[in-house]
Write an enzyme that holds these catalytic residues in place. Structure first.
Site, PDB file in Angstrom:
ATOM      1  N   LYS A 212       0.712  -1.269  -0.085  1.00  0.00           N
ATOM      2  CA  LYS A 212       0.230  -0.003   0.012  1.00  0.00           C
ATOM      3  C   LYS A 212       0.792   1.263   0.096  1.00  0.00           C
ATOM      4  CE  LYS A 212      -0.019   2.087   3.261  1.00  0.00           C
ATOM      5  NZ  LYS A 212       0.272   3.068   4.643  1.00  0.00           N
TER       6      LYS A 212
ATOM      7  N   ASP B 207      -1.570  -4.990   2.768  1.00  0.00           N
ATOM      8  CA  ASP B 207      -1.645  -4.114   3.817  1.00  0.00           C
ATOM      9  C   ASP B 207      -1.383  -4.919   5.210  1.00  0.00           C
ATOM     10  OD1 ASP B 207      -2.962  -3.180   6.195  1.00  0.00           O
ATOM     11  OD2 ASP B 207      -4.509  -2.059   4.690  1.00  0.00           O
ATOM     12  N   HIS B 208      -0.178  -4.476   5.595  1.00  0.00           N
ATOM     13  CA  HIS B 208       0.272  -5.304   6.725  1.00  0.00           C
ATOM     14  C   HIS B 208      -0.563  -5.229   7.965  1.00  0.00           C
ATOM     15  CE1 HIS B 208       1.827  -1.470   8.395  1.00  0.00           C
ATOM     16  NE2 HIS B 208       2.019  -2.220   9.749  1.00  0.00           N
TER      17      HIS B 208
ATOM     18  N   LYS C  88      -1.185  -8.718  11.325  1.00  0.00           N
ATOM     19  CA  LYS C  88      -1.177  -8.801  12.669  1.00  0.00           C
ATOM     20  C   LYS C  88      -2.097  -9.624  13.225  1.00  0.00           C
ATOM     21  CE  LYS C  88       0.015  -3.824  12.706  1.00  0.00           C
ATOM     22  NZ  LYS C  88       1.269  -3.456  13.137  1.00  0.00           N
TER      23      LYS C  88
ATOM     24  N   GLU D   7      -0.221   7.430  16.708  1.00  0.00           N
ATOM     25  CA  GLU D   7       1.258   6.893  16.889  1.00  0.00           C
ATOM     26  C   GLU D   7       1.743   8.197  17.580  1.00  0.00           C
ATOM     27  OE1 GLU D   7       2.794   5.028  13.194  1.00  0.00           O
ATOM     28  OE2 GLU D   7       1.321   6.225  12.198  1.00  0.00           O
TER      29      GLU D   7
ATOM     30  N   ASP E  82      -2.479   7.806   4.147  1.00  0.00           N
ATOM     31  CA  ASP E  82      -1.353   6.609   4.987  1.00  0.00           C
ATOM     32  C   ASP E  82      -1.861   5.482   5.550  1.00  0.00           C
ATOM     33  OD1 ASP E  82       1.360   6.035   5.288  1.00  0.00           O
ATOM     34  OD2 ASP E  82       0.941   6.806   7.334  1.00  0.00           O
TER      35      ASP E  82
ATOM     36  N   HIS F 261      -5.500   0.735   6.426  1.00  0.00           N
ATOM     37  CA  HIS F 261      -5.447   0.329   7.716  1.00  0.00           C
ATOM     38  C   HIS F 261      -6.887   0.506   8.548  1.00  0.00           C
ATOM     39  CE1 HIS F 261      -1.154  -0.486   6.798  1.00  0.00           C
ATOM     40  NE2 HIS F 261      -0.831   0.680   7.365  1.00  0.00           N
TER      41      HIS F 261
ATOM     42  N   LYS G  63      -0.312  11.200  13.816  1.00  0.00           N
ATOM     43  CA  LYS G  63       1.017  11.174  14.059  1.00  0.00           C
ATOM     44  C   LYS G  63       1.154  12.176  15.322  1.00  0.00           C
ATOM     45  CE  LYS G  63       2.866   8.697  10.424  1.00  0.00           C
ATOM     46  NZ  LYS G  63       3.194   7.512  10.511  1.00  0.00           N
TER      47      LYS G  63
HETATM   48  C1  BG6 Z   1       2.302   2.276   7.848  1.00  0.00           C
HETATM   49  C2  BG6 Z   1       2.270   3.755   7.539  1.00  0.00           C
HETATM   50  O1  BG6 Z   1       1.433   1.449   6.733  1.00  0.00           O
HETATM   51  O2  BG6 Z   1       1.896   1.764   8.960  1.00  0.00           O
HETATM   52  C3  BG6 Z   1       3.044   4.175   8.441  1.00  0.00           C
HETATM   53  O3  BG6 Z   1       2.619   4.028   6.139  1.00  0.00           O
HETATM   54  C4  BG6 Z   1       2.804   3.994  10.137  1.00  0.00           C
HETATM   55  O4  BG6 Z   1       3.235   5.718   8.477  1.00  0.00           O
HETATM   56  C5  BG6 Z   1       2.812   2.463   9.969  1.00  0.00           C
HETATM   57  O5  BG6 Z   1       3.705   4.343  10.893  1.00  0.00           O
HETATM   58  C6  BG6 Z   1       2.208   1.950  11.245  1.00  0.00           C
HETATM   59  O6  BG6 Z   1       2.206   0.443  11.341  1.00  0.00           O
HETATM   60  P1  BG6 Z   1       2.482  -0.131  12.670  1.00  0.00           P
HETATM   61  O7  BG6 Z   1       2.667  -1.760  12.160  1.00  0.00           O
HETATM   62  O8  BG6 Z   1       3.814   0.353  13.547  1.00  0.00           O
HETATM   63  O9  BG6 Z   1       1.186  -0.084  13.169  1.00  0.00           O
END
Ligand code: BG6
Length: 510
Positions: free
Chosen positions: A169, A198-199, A203, A237, A256, A261, A361
């Site tokens: 993504k 989409d990581h 999780k 974050e 983002d 997400h 952020k």
């Molecule tokens: C990414 C975003 O996809 O996910 C980042 O581009 C963000 O901006 C990150 O910090 C957050 O991932 P995680 O796994 O740390 O929650």
């Protein structure tokens, strides 16, 4: 005398015994950040748990001039630095590094792709790989299409075995560019060979939303508008944009986080039970949710969305610069680093239940959670006085950190008389299962090697998400609503709180 601890039955047999098919994985952008921090350490951990088959090989491809040996050395350093499991097992690492190779590839040069094809064929022969290939684009999104076109021109997308491509993504910048990207990828690869990462879906706690809802019988009957008052999703974050100003200033919190997400969390929370945990069954249900979300249009956007940008402030005891002072950010940038939305899902299950989503952020802490807020009891059996210290029931799914689930309910205070107070029942992953969850990338890379796209985003899902986001982005470009500021280390601009206050609610303080 030392007391023998009883083994914890929940910690037994916690191992992913799946083994991938032999393949050559080509990582474009192999010398970059994503590859070094996530992909190579994840592959090493898969090797360690014996999920990589004999003959599995990785070819790093990037612009730098490197020998195989130099690439192995670089990979070894990154694995030492970023591997989830420590200390590093030297034997596993040495065997893993032996199967790493490097080819210099300039994405604009077809000859470089031909040389890559030659190297991949040689590896097929030496490692007895039946032509299986995975192309991982760990590169900036604008390169995805060029890479796909060059792979086709070099004949790397056909022949015996499977040919899969992995992209990260954001998938496009808006609906139009997302469609363009899909079209190009689908000209080169079959849709079921396109793995859009989409990581968040990798999780454990995100997958557990489905387990919680559909492996139990007691939650689903209350999971609807009859008992649920509202849903709050927070992706907070404490970090700023780190060294990603050039990317972030064109993306913002909406593109983002929320478009991908954030909406993934909405769909998993709101979807109907799929017939099976199978790729199309799951993704069909997710797409239905996206299509049922009432589009925000015109004035709704001003009333139901908030955008903010952080200015200088304090986070975790440290003074931090404002967003516009960050590297590679325009000094008059209008990009939001905080976004909040109120959405409604127009279907039987969710009619009238607001879903509030916020992401930002430089908020006070790192926390991702989904809070299901229930309605108050219909009648105050114990009277108003006894209940004045009681909050309505809530289930909180804590995605990270301190992964777990908690249920808030009223309990009698142990004293004379009848006073009720809110208490919490807590489940924590780490204390129950006694293991640390694998990295999202370990799960997703293995799924991709096995060919299971359940936890990857399908093209229609991506488009349905952009359909919702495009009108909001357009309105935001016209300063409707205007961009507000918030000091770093606070929970967003004033309108974020007002969004809920207008509905007689407030954000949960995680
Ligand atoms: C990414 C975003 O996809 O996910 C980042 O581009 C963000 O901006 C990150 O910090 C957050 O991932 P995680 O796994 O740390 O929650």
């Amino acid at each position: 005398m030392k007391v023998q601890e009883a083994p914890n039955p929940l910690a037994e047999g916690l191992h992913d015994y799946r083994v991938a098919d032999p393949a050559v994985m080509v990582i474009f952008g192999a010398t970059g950040d994503l590859s070094g921090r996530k992909l190579l350490p994840a592959l090493y951990n898969l090797a360690k748990q014996r999920s990589l088959p004999a003959g599995f090989a990785v070819v790093g491809a990037a612009m730098n001039e490197l020998t195989d040996q130099a690439f192995r050395q670089l990979a070894g350093q990154k694995i030492h630095q970023y591997s989830r499991t420590q200390p590093i097992d030297d034997r596993v690492l040495a065997a893993f590094l032996d199967q790493l190779f490097y080819v210099k590839v300039d994405f604009s040069k077809l000859d470089d792709f031909r040389a890559l094809a030659q190297r991949v064929r040689e590896l097929d022969n030496t490692n007895h790989i039946p032509g299986n290939r995975i192309f991982y684009c760990a590169t900036p999104p604008p390169t995805y299409q060029t890479i796909a076109v060059q792979l086709q021109a070099a004949g790397l997308n056909t022949g015996e075995g499977f040919h899969r491509v992995v992209v990260e993504k954001p998938f496009g910048y808006d609906l139009k560019s997302a469609r363009d990207l899909t079209q190009t990828l689908q000209k080169v690869f079959a849709e079921d060979s396109v793995f859009r990462i989409d990581h968040y879906l990798g999780k454990e706690t995100v997958q557990n939303i489905l387990a919680f809802r559909f492996a139990n019988s007691i939650f689903e009957p209350v999971w609807n508008t009859n008992l649920i008052d509202s849903v709050q999703i927070t992706v907070a974050e404490d970090i700023g944009i780190e060294n990603r100003g050039a990317y972030y200033d064109h993306a913002g919190a909406m593109r983002d986080i929320i478009q991908n997400h954030g909406l993934q969390l909405v769909t998993l929370t709101a979807m109907e039970p799929p017939l099976a945990f199978e790729a199309n069954a799951v993704r069909d249900e997710k797409v239905k949710v996206l299509r049922a979300i009432r589009p925000l249009l015109g004035e709704d956007i001003e009333q139901s969305t908030v955008r903010g940008q952080y200015v200088r402030g304090w986070v975790l005891g440290e003074q931090v610069p404002g967003y516009r002072e960050e590297k590679n950010v325009a000094p008059d940038s209008q990009t939001e680093t905080f976004a909040a939305l109120r959405l409604f899902i127009d279907n039987w299950r969710w009619a009238g239940v607001p879903f509030y989503i916020r992401a930002g952020k430089r908020l006070p802490k790192r926390v991702t959670e989904i809070r299901i807020q229930f309605k108050r009891p219909p009648h105050l059996t114990f009277g108003r006085d006894a209940m004045k210290e009681v909050d309505p029931n809530a289930i909180t799914l804590r995605i990270q950190p301190e992964e777990g689930i908690s249920l808030k309910f009223g309990a009698k205070v142990p004293s004379a008389g009848l006073r009720i107070r809110s208490v919490t029942m807590d489940f924590q992953y780490q204390t129950s299962f006694l293991v640390e969850a694998p990295e999202a990338y370990e799960r997703l890379l293995l799924d991709c090697m096995i060919g299971d796209p359940t936890l990857f985003t399908r093209a229609d899902e991506v488009e349905a998400a952009w359909q919702l986001i495009d009108p909001i982005e357009e309105s935001w470009r016209n300063s409707r609503p205007p961009l507000e500021t918030y000091p770093a280390g606070t929970w967003g601009p004033p309108s974020a709180a007002k969004l809920l206050q207008a509905d007689g609610r407030e954000w949960h303080r995680p």
